[in-house]
Write an enzyme that holds these catalytic residues in place. Sequence first.
Site, mmCIF file in Angstrom:
data_model
loop_
_atom_site.group_PDB
_atom_site.id
_atom_site.type_symbol
_atom_site.label_atom_id
_atom_site.label_comp_id
_atom_site.label_asym_id
_atom_site.label_seq_id
_atom_site.Cartn_x
_atom_site.Cartn_y
_atom_site.Cartn_z
ATOM 1 N N ILE A 184 -0.849 3.218 8.196
ATOM 2 C CA ILE A 184 -2.280 3.438 8.004
ATOM 3 C C ILE A 184 -2.804 2.710 6.760
ATOM 4 O O ILE A 184 -4.009 2.457 6.647
ATOM 5 C CB ILE A 184 -2.540 4.966 7.909
ATOM 6 C CG1 ILE A 184 -3.959 5.318 8.340
ATOM 7 C CG2 ILE A 184 -2.210 5.518 6.541
ATOM 8 C CD1 ILE A 184 -4.180 6.815 8.537
ATOM 9 N N GLY A 196 9.031 6.603 -4.078
ATOM 10 C CA GLY A 196 7.772 6.530 -3.337
ATOM 11 C C GLY A 196 7.784 7.204 -1.985
ATOM 12 O O GLY A 196 6.815 7.093 -1.241
ATOM 13 N N SER A 230 6.921 9.624 0.578
ATOM 14 C CA SER A 230 5.856 10.623 0.627
ATOM 15 C C SER A 230 5.833 11.387 1.940
ATOM 16 O O SER A 230 5.195 12.425 2.038
ATOM 17 C CB SER A 230 4.498 9.949 0.400
ATOM 18 O OG SER A 230 4.261 8.975 1.401
ATOM 19 N N HIS A 232 11.872 7.041 7.921
ATOM 20 C CA HIS A 232 11.119 5.925 8.504
ATOM 21 C C HIS A 232 11.546 4.614 7.862
ATOM 22 O O HIS A 232 11.772 4.542 6.657
ATOM 23 C CB HIS A 232 9.608 6.131 8.358
ATOM 24 C CG HIS A 232 9.175 6.532 6.983
ATOM 25 N ND1 HIS A 232 9.294 7.817 6.509
ATOM 26 C CD2 HIS A 232 8.633 5.809 5.977
ATOM 27 C CE1 HIS A 232 8.840 7.870 5.272
ATOM 28 N NE2 HIS A 232 8.442 6.659 4.920
ATOM 29 N N HIS A 275 10.249 1.031 6.994
ATOM 30 C CA HIS A 275 9.086 0.157 6.879
ATOM 31 C C HIS A 275 9.503 -1.237 7.327
ATOM 32 O O HIS A 275 10.500 -1.774 6.819
ATOM 33 C CB HIS A 275 8.619 0.043 5.422
ATOM 34 C CG HIS A 275 8.091 1.302 4.810
ATOM 35 N ND1 HIS A 275 6.739 1.546 4.659
ATOM 36 C CD2 HIS A 275 8.721 2.382 4.297
ATOM 37 C CE1 HIS A 275 6.565 2.720 4.065
ATOM 38 N NE2 HIS A 275 7.755 3.250 3.832
#
Length: 113
Positions: free
Chosen positions: A31, A92, A94, A99, A101
């Site tokens: 997002i 980082g 969150s 997941h 990236h």
Amino acid sequence: MADCLFCRIIRGEVPSKQVYEDEHTFAFDDINPQAPTHVLVIPKKHIAGLKEAEAGDAELIGRCHLAAAHIARQRSIEDGYRTVLNVGPRAGQSVFHLHVHLIGGRTLQWPPG
Ligand code: AMP
Ligand code: ZN
């Protein structure tokens, strides 16, 4: 997991821009993209993060990376992309559903910040 954001995305309860799906993995656009391609690849099974993963999750984690490689090939960004797992809040992380990236489509600096 009932209240996990990414589990809710897999179930379609939270909208996402789906990029890829197979029996074990799901991928969607981040997002808040940090590059022209910024896709999150997640296992359909809820795993909080890499440090919570167990030996039995090894194949699933590999599948997430292979899905990322597949997406990168489809998008013709194989001249340079990165697969990243942020592990723990200080790195980082969150969202506490593992997941990968997939970041690419531009020149990437090393080391990451
Ligand atoms: P991390 O900071 O490594 O835990 O990565 C979490 C990523 O999820 C961040 O890059 C966020 O921009 C992204 N993110 C958070 N909420 C959503 C959402 N609803 N749809 C897509 N990506 C999201
Ligand atoms: Zn989850």
